[in-house]
Design a protein around this motif. Structure first.
Motif, PDB file in Angstrom:
ATOM      1  N   LEU A  90       0.752  -1.292  -0.195  1.00  0.00           N
ATOM      2  CA  LEU A  90      -0.018  -0.001   0.020  1.00  0.00           C
ATOM      3  C   LEU A  90       0.861   1.270  -0.076  1.00  0.00           C
ATOM      4  O   LEU A  90       0.518   2.287  -0.710  1.00  0.00           O
ATOM      5  CB  LEU A  90      -0.975  -0.065   1.070  1.00  0.00           C
ATOM      6  N   GLY A  91       1.953   1.340   0.921  1.00  0.00           N
ATOM      7  CA  GLY A  91       2.796   2.578   0.912  1.00  0.00           C
ATOM      8  C   GLY A  91       3.487   2.721  -0.256  1.00  0.00           C
ATOM      9  O   GLY A  91       3.385   3.842  -0.932  1.00  0.00           O
ATOM     10  N   ASN A  92       4.027   1.838  -1.097  1.00  0.00           N
ATOM     11  CA  ASN A  92       4.718   1.940  -2.120  1.00  0.00           C
ATOM     12  C   ASN A  92       3.876   2.254  -3.414  1.00  0.00           C
ATOM     13  O   ASN A  92       4.269   3.203  -4.321  1.00  0.00           O
ATOM     14  CB  ASN A  92       5.671   0.708  -2.749  1.00  0.00           C
ATOM     15  N   CYS A  93       2.498   1.464  -3.356  1.00  0.00           N
ATOM     16  CA  CYS A  93       1.763   1.813  -4.496  1.00  0.00           C
ATOM     17  C   CYS A  93       1.161   3.495  -4.401  1.00  0.00           C
ATOM     18  O   CYS A  93       1.084   4.079  -5.488  1.00  0.00           O
ATOM     19  CB  CYS A  93       0.512   0.898  -4.354  1.00  0.00           C
ATOM     20  N   SER A  94       1.029   3.827  -3.288  1.00  0.00           N
ATOM     21  CA  SER A  94       0.442   5.191  -3.023  1.00  0.00           C
ATOM     22  C   SER A  94       1.586   6.053  -3.538  1.00  0.00           C
ATOM     23  O   SER A  94       1.126   7.303  -4.010  1.00  0.00           O
ATOM     24  CB  SER A  94       0.017   5.360  -1.487  1.00  0.00           C
ATOM     25  N   ARG A  95       2.643   5.861  -3.332  1.00  0.00           N
ATOM     26  CA  ARG A  95       3.580   6.896  -3.759  1.00  0.00           C
ATOM     27  C   ARG A  95       3.957   6.859  -5.220  1.00  0.00           C
ATOM     28  O   ARG A  95       4.217   7.876  -5.791  1.00  0.00           O
ATOM     29  CB  ARG A  95       4.954   6.724  -3.001  1.00  0.00           C
ATOM     30  N   ALA A  96       3.930   5.647  -5.581  1.00  0.00           N
ATOM     31  CA  ALA A  96       3.876   5.565  -7.379  1.00  0.00           C
ATOM     32  C   ALA A  96       2.925   6.394  -8.022  1.00  0.00           C
ATOM     33  O   ALA A  96       3.257   6.705  -9.156  1.00  0.00           O
ATOM     34  CB  ALA A  96       4.054   4.068  -7.619  1.00  0.00           C
ATOM     35  N   VAL A  97       1.844   6.503  -7.275  1.00  0.00           N
ATOM     36  CA  VAL A  97       0.782   7.183  -8.314  1.00  0.00           C
ATOM     37  C   VAL A  97       0.445   8.480  -7.640  1.00  0.00           C
ATOM     38  O   VAL A  97      -0.386   9.166  -8.102  1.00  0.00           O
ATOM     39  CB  VAL A  97      -0.521   6.251  -7.993  1.00  0.00           C
TER      40      VAL A  97
END
Length: 391
Positions: free
Chosen positions: A34-41
């Motif tokens: 969730l954390g990495n996905c949020s930063r990627a978008v």
């Protein structure tokens, strides 16, 4: 609390929130689905999960911590070795494994493949570890020409058989999976045999919703069995029935995608129902995590968040909602496999306390113990946190 209630246990399949201390053994250091996905978008829009306290569990861009969360919140570590679907779901229901399921990074040995080919009456393609969509693109055209099923695995303990629905009918594909399931015992007892039907033409193949999992039977009783034996209903929504091989389930509900899973969960929540509604929303993992599609993953999270008020509105005052995950599958890493991560724990009920920090639970099995407690029962595995959340 009265036993005349429903517990809605919703698993956001693969929605991990940060790598576990032993992630180095699995090659997953740095994973945070969730954390990495949020930063990627550039940030996620999850106002409802945010109000519940999701932003207190890990750094999620767009989901800040809140001072007064509407749910009790915490995170859970997996005690069992592994990072697969079966292990995660079994542990939250009260089975802690002492050894991981077998995996086959170099494909399956002749002692499995040769009798499999003999019993299905045809040769196979593949027999290697691969991404499900990639191997269909690679071998799909030859499969159509030869009618040979595509056999593959992954970093997880799975024996997967892919076949075009117009080349090998579903009934025949499922028969092949049944044969594989019977062969894969003892030291080769993989967690799941999975039918992976697809349609389309070369360059435009798509997997269908007719997937079916042939799981091992749980090696011990679960909280599902406990509820069923005490005249409670246990509705399995999505692939839950497959994961438990039907054990402890009173009603199995097939779904086609996340939103259909939410729809079916809502239908059950609005019914006169005493017991557990156990829902798996598989698209996060199957459609996006395994394909490293962080944009799709983000959109699916936001889509679920928009439905959360409907779920809460469908709940009776005595009902309880638990939201969690079974492992990670970080779509921003080079790997397309599951990741060894903490998972979120959000617990909401109109008759429960709010904003209680449940801390870091040492096992997913605390969920099963607490579900038992909500119905006035005792399950011997896991630490029940019911006293922490009762008013």
């Amino acid at each position: 609390m009265s036993s005349d209630k429903k517990v809605l246990l919703i698993v956001l399949d693969s929605a991990g929130i940060g790598f576990l201390p032993d992630a180095d053994k699995y090659g997953d250091v740095g994973s945070n689905t969730l954390g990495n996905c949020s930063r990627a978008v550039g940030g996620l829009n999850l106002p409802n999960l945010g109000k519940m306290g999701l932003g207190l569990l890990t750094d999620i861009a767009g989901v800040p911590p809140v001072d007064h969360p509407e749910a009790c919140y915490g995170k859970m570590a997996e005690r069992s070795p592994g990072k697969d679907t079966t292990t995660g779901h079994w542990e939250m229901s009260g089975i802690i494994l002492d050894r991981p399921f077998p995996v086959y990074p170099d494909g399956f040995p002749p002692e499995i493949i040769e009798p499999f080919k003999e019993q299905i009456g045809r040769d196979i393609l593949g027999n290697k570890a691969a991404s499900g969509t990639a191997i269909i693109d690679e071998l799909g055209p030859l499969h159509i020409q030869t009618a040979k099923p595509i056999v593959y695995t992954s970093a997880d303990s799975v024996f997967q058989i892919a076949a075009h629905e117009e080349v090998i009918p579903l009934e025949e594909l499922y028969r092949m999976c049944g044969i594989a399931r019977e062969l894969l015992t003892g030291k080769h007892a993989v967690g799941r045999v999975i039918a992976r039907p697809f349609v389309g033409t070369p360059g435009n193949f798509n997997r269908t919703a007719n997937r079916h999992d042939f799981s091992l039977k749980p090696p011990a009783r679960t909280v599902l069995n406990l509820l069923k034996d005490n005249n409670m209903e246990v509705a399995a929504v999505g692939k839950i029935n497959d994961i438990f091989a039907g054990e402890g389930v009173t009603e199995s509900v097939h779904t086609v995608g996340n939103m259909d899973g939410v729809d079916k969960t809502l239908e059950l929540a609005r019914r006169q129902f005493k017991g557990l509604i156990f829902t798996n929303l598989v698209d996060f993992d199957q459609q996006y995590g395994h394909r490293n599609d962080f944009r799709g993953y983000a959109a699916a999270l936001e889509e679920f968040d928009q439905r959360l008020p409907e779920i809460i509105a469908a709940m009776q005052p005595q009902d309880v909602l638990m939201i969690t995950a079974d492992h990670g599958c970080d779509p921003t890493t080079a790997s397309t496999d599951h990741s060894r991560e903490y998972v979120p724990l959000l617990v909401y009920g109109k008759q429960l306390r709010r904003g209680i920090n449940l801390g870091t639970r040492s096992s997913f099995s605390d969920i099963g113990a607490t579900i038992a407690g909500l119905f006035g029962l005792i399950f011997p595995v896991g630490e029940c946190f019911l006293e922490e959340i009762l008013i």
